[in-house]
Design an enzyme around this catalytic site. Sequence first.
Site, PDB file in Angstrom:
ATOM      1  N   LEU A 138      21.606 -16.461   6.326  1.00 13.17           N
ATOM      2  CA  LEU A 138      21.425 -15.029   6.525  1.00 13.17           C
ATOM      3  C   LEU A 138      20.561 -14.728   7.755  1.00 13.17           C
ATOM      4  CD1 LEU A 138      21.785 -12.218   5.097  1.00 13.17           C
ATOM      5  CD2 LEU A 138      19.593 -12.683   3.984  1.00 13.17           C
ATOM      6  N   HIS A 139      20.970 -13.757   8.557  1.00 14.80           N
ATOM      7  CA  HIS A 139      20.153 -13.358   9.700  1.00 14.80           C
ATOM      8  C   HIS A 139      20.427 -11.907  10.061  1.00 14.80           C
ATOM      9  CE1 HIS A 139      23.933 -15.162  11.096  1.00 14.80           C
ATOM     10  NE2 HIS A 139      23.876 -14.386  12.161  1.00 14.80           N
ATOM     11  N   LEU A 140      19.370 -11.203  10.408  1.00 17.44           N
ATOM     12  CA  LEU A 140      19.472  -9.816  10.865  1.00 17.44           C
ATOM     13  C   LEU A 140      19.299  -9.770  12.374  1.00 17.44           C
ATOM     14  CD1 LEU A 140      18.753  -9.377   7.788  1.00 17.44           C
ATOM     15  CD2 LEU A 140      17.589  -7.298   8.534  1.00 17.44           C
TER      16      LEU A 140
END
Length: 179
Positions: A138-140
């Site tokens: 997961l990465h923003l």
Amino acid sequence: MSLDHLWAGWRSEYVTSIGSVEAAVPGSPDGGTPDDPERCVFCRIASSGPPSAENGVLWVGTRTFAVLNAFPYASGHLMVLPIRHVGSLGVLSDEEGAELWSATRRAVAALEAAFGPEGINLGANLGQAAGAGIPRHLHLHAVPRWLGDTNFMTAVAHTRVLPETLAATWMRLHQVWPE
Ligand SMILES: [Zn+2]
């Protein structure tokens, strides 16, 4: 240009950037399997030591960290991630989720202080079908934006020349990152 196109562009840019990082460790650039964090570029960055211009890491917390995108769409394009190799929001612990959000707020504050953008795109591609280049971790994304920059990006998307080096961007953000 729609937001979808913009995000798809981010994905291809980051996948392209993985080549140099992958070179030292054999493996696919797809982030590996959920049980295989050793093949995940984000996990390797997370374990690459303290923040520095060399690893691009801007900040490391207890459960999350922030890193520059190696092939940014604009100067300051960064990502905020959990340190743990998890692919979805639902798998985050409450503590990870809370720190991810507070780290994202710090990142936005740092971008505003360092670049004075007229806007910031903030968000995530959850899963491969949504355009995630590394769906297993997961990465923003946070990308500073200026009025009129979309036309520039459309015209030169494949031959983009950024106004400053990653090392310069790292220094600029590192200096203003909220403690
Ligand atoms: Zn990972």
